[in-house]
Design a protein around this motif. Structure first.
Motif, PDB file in Angstrom:
ATOM      1  N   VAL A   1     -11.378  48.204  -4.027  1.00  0.00           N
ATOM      2  CA  VAL A   1     -10.527  49.310  -4.472  1.00  0.00           C
ATOM      3  C   VAL A   1     -11.221  50.645  -4.254  1.00  0.00           C
ATOM      4  CG1 VAL A   1      -9.401  50.342  -6.476  1.00  0.00           C
ATOM      5  CG2 VAL A   1      -9.315  47.863  -6.141  1.00  0.00           C
ATOM      6  N   SER A   2     -12.476  50.743  -4.662  1.00  0.00           N
ATOM      7  CA  SER A   2     -13.177  52.026  -4.604  1.00  0.00           C
ATOM      8  C   SER A   2     -13.396  52.484  -3.166  1.00  0.00           C
ATOM      9  CB  SER A   2     -14.513  51.930  -5.337  1.00  0.00           C
ATOM     10  OG  SER A   2     -15.389  51.023  -4.697  1.00  0.00           O
ATOM     11  N   LEU A   3     -13.771  51.580  -2.288  1.00  0.00           N
ATOM     12  CA  LEU A   3     -14.003  51.978  -0.894  1.00  0.00           C
ATOM     13  C   LEU A   3     -12.693  52.346  -0.198  1.00  0.00           C
ATOM     14  CD1 LEU A   3     -16.797  49.563   0.378  1.00  0.00           C
ATOM     15  CD2 LEU A   3     -16.992  51.926  -0.385  1.00  0.00           C
ATOM     16  N   SER A   4     -11.591  51.742  -0.604  1.00  0.00           N
ATOM     17  CA  SER A   4     -10.291  52.147  -0.046  1.00  0.00           C
ATOM     18  C   SER A   4      -9.977  53.589  -0.428  1.00  0.00           C
ATOM     19  CB  SER A   4      -9.187  51.213  -0.553  1.00  0.00           C
ATOM     20  OG  SER A   4      -9.395  49.884  -0.109  1.00  0.00           O
ATOM     21  N   ILE A   5     -10.255  53.962  -1.677  1.00  0.00           N
ATOM     22  CA  ILE A   5     -10.040  55.350  -2.106  1.00  0.00           C
ATOM     23  C   ILE A   5     -10.981  56.288  -1.367  1.00  0.00           C
ATOM     24  CG2 ILE A   5     -10.221  56.919  -4.076  1.00  0.00           C
ATOM     25  CD1 ILE A   5      -9.436  54.528  -5.855  1.00  0.00           C
ATOM     26  N   SER A   6     -12.232  55.875  -1.230  1.00  0.00           N
ATOM     27  CA  SER A   6     -13.218  56.707  -0.531  1.00  0.00           C
ATOM     28  C   SER A   6     -12.821  56.925   0.927  1.00  0.00           C
ATOM     29  CB  SER A   6     -14.596  56.039  -0.613  1.00  0.00           C
ATOM     30  OG  SER A   6     -15.585  56.838  -0.015  1.00  0.00           O
ATOM     31  N   LEU A   7     -12.347  55.865   1.576  1.00  0.00           N
ATOM     32  CA  LEU A   7     -11.910  55.981   2.969  1.00  0.00           C
ATOM     33  C   LEU A   7     -10.736  56.941   3.084  1.00  0.00           C
ATOM     34  CD1 LEU A   7     -11.905  55.153   5.940  1.00  0.00           C
ATOM     35  CD2 LEU A   7     -10.588  53.111   5.289  1.00  0.00           C
ATOM     36  N   ALA A   8      -9.781  56.849   2.160  1.00  0.00           N
ATOM     37  CA  ALA A   8      -8.629  57.749   2.202  1.00  0.00           C
ATOM     38  C   ALA A   8      -9.075  59.202   2.073  1.00  0.00           C
ATOM     39  CB  ALA A   8      -7.648  57.386   1.083  1.00  0.00           C
ATOM     40  N   GLY A   9      -9.997  59.480   1.157  1.00  0.00           N
ATOM     41  CA  GLY A   9     -10.467  60.853   0.982  1.00  0.00           C
ATOM     42  C   GLY A   9     -11.237  61.367   2.181  1.00  0.00           C
ATOM     43  N   ALA A  10     -12.134  60.538   2.727  1.00  0.00           N
ATOM     44  CA  ALA A  10     -12.926  60.965   3.877  1.00  0.00           C
ATOM     45  C   ALA A  10     -12.038  61.224   5.087  1.00  0.00           C
ATOM     46  CB  ALA A  10     -13.984  59.914   4.203  1.00  0.00           C
ATOM     47  N   ALA A  11     -11.071  60.334   5.327  1.00  0.00           N
ATOM     48  CA  ALA A  11     -10.162  60.523   6.455  1.00  0.00           C
ATOM     49  C   ALA A  11      -9.292  61.759   6.257  1.00  0.00           C
ATOM     50  CB  ALA A  11      -9.286  59.283   6.632  1.00  0.00           C
TER      51      ALA A  11
ATOM     52  N   GLY B   1     -12.791  61.598  -1.880  1.00  0.00           N
ATOM     53  CA  GLY B   1     -13.778  60.707  -1.284  1.00  0.00           C
ATOM     54  C   GLY B   1     -14.941  60.442  -2.219  1.00  0.00           C
ATOM     55  N   GLY B   2     -15.400  61.490  -2.919  1.00  0.00           N
ATOM     56  CA  GLY B   2     -16.476  61.313  -3.881  1.00  0.00           C
ATOM     57  C   GLY B   2     -16.075  60.423  -5.050  1.00  0.00           C
ATOM     58  N   LEU B   3     -14.827  60.579  -5.524  1.00  0.00           N
ATOM     59  CA  LEU B   3     -14.337  59.712  -6.603  1.00  0.00           C
ATOM     60  C   LEU B   3     -14.426  58.236  -6.204  1.00  0.00           C
ATOM     61  CD1 LEU B   3     -11.119  61.602  -7.803  1.00  0.00           C
ATOM     62  CD2 LEU B   3     -13.262  61.373  -9.061  1.00  0.00           C
ATOM     63  N   GLY B   4     -13.998  57.937  -4.995  1.00  0.00           N
ATOM     64  CA  GLY B   4     -14.030  56.541  -4.553  1.00  0.00           C
ATOM     65  C   GLY B   4     -15.421  56.009  -4.304  1.00  0.00           C
ATOM     66  N   SER B   5     -16.383  56.906  -4.077  1.00  0.00           N
ATOM     67  CA  SER B   5     -17.749  56.476  -3.762  1.00  0.00           C
ATOM     68  C   SER B   5     -18.552  56.073  -4.983  1.00  0.00           C
ATOM     69  CB  SER B   5     -18.486  57.611  -3.033  1.00  0.00           C
ATOM     70  OG  SER B   5     -17.892  57.879  -1.782  1.00  0.00           O
ATOM     71  N   GLY B   6     -17.987  56.266  -6.169  1.00  0.00           N
ATOM     72  CA  GLY B   6     -18.770  56.088  -7.377  1.00  0.00           C
ATOM     73  C   GLY B   6     -19.133  54.670  -7.735  1.00  0.00           C
ATOM     74  N   ALA B   7     -18.543  53.671  -7.109  1.00  0.00           N
ATOM     75  CA  ALA B   7     -18.793  52.282  -7.497  1.00  0.00           C
ATOM     76  C   ALA B   7     -19.858  51.597  -6.669  1.00  0.00           C
ATOM     77  CB  ALA B   7     -17.496  51.475  -7.404  1.00  0.00           C
ATOM     78  N   ALA B   8     -20.051  52.020  -5.428  1.00  0.00           N
ATOM     79  CA  ALA B   8     -20.841  51.222  -4.487  1.00  0.00           C
ATOM     80  C   ALA B   8     -22.308  51.102  -4.877  1.00  0.00           C
ATOM     81  CB  ALA B   8     -20.718  51.809  -3.076  1.00  0.00           C
TER      82      ALA B   8
END
Length: 414
Positions: A84-94, A116-123
């Motif tokens: 879930v988190s990387l999908s959000i991060s990918l959407a923001g970066a793109a 993108g930063g929000l989605g990166s918080g889990a990895a």
């Protein structure tokens, strides 16, 4: 023993490699914009503090989301949360790359970078839990050192590609790099990640993650580790964020030459993290090496400041040494937190660790940019040395007890 625990050594290392790639996406999304500061400053007309502030936006998003992601990790496990988190991060970066390419305002680009930063918080936390869950204590420091290669390798990828692409095609084209890396990380998680078995073992033992004893109560160990790490990240932030500007603007290096030097430095730094992990396994200590690294950080930053003040040709080499030292402690702190917090609290413990470090990074990046503009790089390097100087005496003694994650194989099983 649960059959889920009995996996081949090869499978364990494949899981580690996939978790490393997942963590590398965070570095690219959050830190990649810093490598566009020279282009934003010289080509786009932004002041150094303005460009530095834009580079800090993904860090702010990550900082806000890391603790909520950590709570979800403790409750639902690593693979689902990573997907879930990387999908959000990918959407923001793109979206940031598309917005910049279409000449949208920097406010719009900044908003996409924030997502993108929000989605990166889990990895970062998820990959740390994976190491703690799949590797026994006598190999965990080394494995965490390999996992912690994600940060310097991510910086190396950004440094080698983004300044050169920005110089040839503009910053919009360079913003595609974090999106591409995140897509690769998402694929690696989907194909290669398996949750460690400790959550099953915890349920069988009759405990639940949300009702386990709070490791922050009655002991200052975790709080001191967090505080020391927040101080030690300041030199790392200075060197990762402003060295491209230092080389390209202040010393007139080409973007390609600067990228090669930074990439080589980050690769050596990645290997240094493995060495620090092996060192901690051999010493059966995570804290003693951190104390030594803090003292070395003071010496290296002071040496860099003096060399740059006198415009010495050895300054770039000293920068490389200081950069390697500045990243060596991270894996040790991560390992200590995961071991002490245990499987029921490691997601939240590592989330607090990441949040603290990224809070310091977000807060100090504009400050350091303004400091450099006001007093120059040599004085800024010297002032940065104060952070590890304060950190060294604050490093705690070794953890009073080491928590072994339920379901982790014993040494005889590996």
């Amino acid at each position: 023993m649960d059959d889920a625990v009995v996996i081949s050594d090869t499978r364990r290392w494949v899981i580690l490699g996939c978790s490393l790639l997942a963590a590398l996406t965070t570095t690219c999304v959050v830190s990649g914009v810093a490598y566009l500061i020279p282009s934003l400053h010289t080509d786009a007309g932004l002041s150094l503090p303005q460009a530095s502030s834009l580079a800090a936006v993904p860090t702010i998003g990550l900082m806000i989301a890391t603790i909520p992601w950590g709570i979800l990790l403790d409750r639902f496990g690593e693979r689902l949360v990573l997907m879930v988190s990387l999908s959000i991060s990918l959407a923001g970066a793109a979206a940031a790359a598309v917005a910049a390419h279409s000449d949208s305002s920097y406010m719009v680009v900044g908003a996409a970078l924030f997502v993108g930063g929000l989605g990166s918080g889990a990895a970062n936390g998820a990959s740390g839990r994976i190491v703690a869950g799949w590797f026994p204590a006598h190999r965990r420091g080394t494995a965490m050192g390999i996992r912690q290669m994600a940060q310097p390798l991510g910086i190396g990828v950004c440094a080698l590609t983004m300044p050169a692409i920005a110089a040839d095609h503009g910053p919009a084209a360079a913003l595609a790099i974090p999106a591409i890396v995140t897509a690769a990380g998402l694929l690696a998680v989907a194909v290669g990640i398996t949750d460690p078995p400790r959550r099953t073992a915890s349920r069988e033992a009759g405990s639940t993650p949300m009702h386990a004893p709070n490791p922050y109560r009655g002991n200052s160990f975790l709080a001191r580790v967090h505080g020391v790490s927040m101080l030690l990240v300041i030199p790392q932030s200075m060197l990762w964020t402003f060295v491209p500007t230092w080389l390209i603007v202040a010393h007139h290096w080409s973007p390609q030459g600067a990228g090669v030097l930074i990439t080589v430095t980050q690769v050596v730094g990645a290997l240094g993290r493995i060495a620090a992990g092996r060192w901690s396994d051999a010493w059966l200590s995570r804290m003693r090496p951190i104390r030594v690294i803090a003292v070395a950080g003071v010496a290296s930053m002071c040496a860099l400041a003096v060399a740059d003040w006198f415009d010495s040709p050895v300054a770039p080499a000293l920068m490389a040494v200081a950069s390697v030292i500045s990243v060596a402690d991270n894996g040790l702190a991560f390992t200590a937190i995961a071991e002490f917090a245990g499987p029921a609290w490691s997601g939240r413990g590592l989330a607090v660790q990441n949040t603290g470090q990224y809070l310091v990074t977000a807060a100090t990046t504009p400050v350091l940019g303004g400091l450099i503009a006001a007093v120059g790089f040599p004085a800024a390097f010297a002032l940065t040395a104060l952070a590890p100087l304060v950190a060294a005496p604050l490093v705690p003694e070794e953890a009073p007890s080491r928590v072994e994650s339920p379901g982790v194989p014993s040494p005889d099983d590996v």
